[in-house]
Design a protein around this motif. Structure first.
Motif, mmCIF file in Angstrom:
data_model
loop_
_atom_site.group_PDB
_atom_site.id
_atom_site.type_symbol
_atom_site.label_atom_id
_atom_site.label_comp_id
_atom_site.label_asym_id
_atom_site.label_seq_id
_atom_site.Cartn_x
_atom_site.Cartn_y
_atom_site.Cartn_z
ATOM 1 N N GLN A 199 -12.853 -14.511 23.216
ATOM 2 C CA GLN A 199 -13.626 -15.557 22.551
ATOM 3 C C GLN A 199 -13.202 -16.893 23.158
ATOM 4 O O GLN A 199 -12.097 -17.013 23.695
ATOM 5 N N HIS A 201 -9.531 -22.911 19.004
ATOM 6 C CA HIS A 201 -10.259 -21.643 19.016
ATOM 7 C C HIS A 201 -11.619 -21.887 18.374
ATOM 8 O O HIS A 201 -11.720 -22.073 17.165
ATOM 9 N N PHE A 205 -18.108 -18.426 15.929
ATOM 10 C CA PHE A 205 -17.370 -17.945 17.093
ATOM 11 C C PHE A 205 -18.296 -17.745 18.292
ATOM 12 O O PHE A 205 -19.505 -17.575 18.154
ATOM 13 N N GLN A 206 -17.686 -17.759 19.470
ATOM 14 C CA GLN A 206 -18.402 -17.494 20.715
ATOM 15 C C GLN A 206 -17.757 -16.294 21.398
ATOM 16 O O GLN A 206 -16.671 -16.397 21.954
ATOM 17 N N ASP A 207 -18.428 -15.151 21.339
ATOM 18 C CA ASP A 207 -17.932 -13.947 22.000
ATOM 19 C C ASP A 207 -18.295 -14.014 23.482
ATOM 20 O O ASP A 207 -19.469 -14.186 23.831
ATOM 21 N N VAL A 237 -21.847 -16.705 26.580
ATOM 22 C CA VAL A 237 -21.357 -16.268 25.272
ATOM 23 C C VAL A 237 -22.495 -15.761 24.379
ATOM 24 O O VAL A 237 -23.663 -16.109 24.565
#
Length: 212
Positions: free
Chosen positions: A42, A55, A63-65, A82
């Motif tokens: 991530q 983070h 979130f950014q996978d 992402v």
């Protein structure tokens, strides 16, 4: 291959939506943040204002996978693809780049079409043709796909480009409705085409006879 942190302690990282290729944000990464990204898959950046690692999504849940990471030719700029959860911008906008200076339509129309059809399924609209097709079911949708395919062939034989463009557009729309009805995502089609055409990252190995 790694960024050259001896050259620059902080390097810029451009973050893009892996499906639409829309630029979501620009942030900075130091070596510690880079190593952490590789560990958790991530995005992790270095906050210049707070002087610490950041983070992305830790507080907001956005979130950014990471789907892919690329380095530029000088090894001092990152391009990160992402899967964005929620929005990328702290203002609530999906992308940080929304202040228009010189307009340009960056939309991926196929992704937009897929999203619109999915939205119609979840939030039906009165007199919506998409809802009519979805309510009628697969037999009706398949019939329309067949009709549009035949009309596309006729337009091609008529040697009329405008007519052909219109018919292909109709065929694609009805195909997207069929995909939605059958649970097929645009990403599924893209992955199959990449598999058949042997696309690896930004490099392409041409297919061999019989594979495509």
């Amino acid at each position: 291959m790694r960024p050259n942190f001896k050259k620059m302690e902080l390097i810029p990282a451009i973050v893009q939506d892996y499906q639409t290729k829309e630029v979501l944000m620009l942030a900075y990464v130091n070596e510690e943040a880079y190593n952490k990204m590789l560990e958790i898959n991530q995005t992790v950046f270095y906050s210049r204002s707070r002087k610490k690692l950041w983070h992305k999504g830790e507080e907001s849940g956005h979130f950014q996978d990471i789907k892919g990471i690329y380095l530029d030719c000088d090894l001092d700029t990152l391009l990160i693809y992402v899967k964005q959860t929620g929005v990328a911008c702290h203002t609530g906008a999906y992308s940080c780049f929304f202040n228009e200076v010189k307009p340009y339509d960056t939309r991926n129309i196929f992704s937009e079409l897929e999203k619109t059809i999915e939205d119609r399924k979840i939030h039906p609209v009165e007199k919506s043709y998409t809802n009519y097709l979805l309510n009628e079911g697969v037999d009706k949708i398949c019939k329309k796909v067949g009709e549009e395919a035949s009309e596309t062939i006729i337009a091609a034989k008529n040697d009329d480009k405008d007519e052909l463009v219109g018919e292909i557009s109709d065929l694609l729309f009805h195909t997207f409705v069929l995909m939605n009805d059958r649970g097929v995502k645009l990403e599924d089609i893209e992955n199959k085409l990449k598999e058949r055409h042997k696309v690896v990252g930004n490099k392409k190995e041409f297919h061999t006879r019989g594979e495509y």
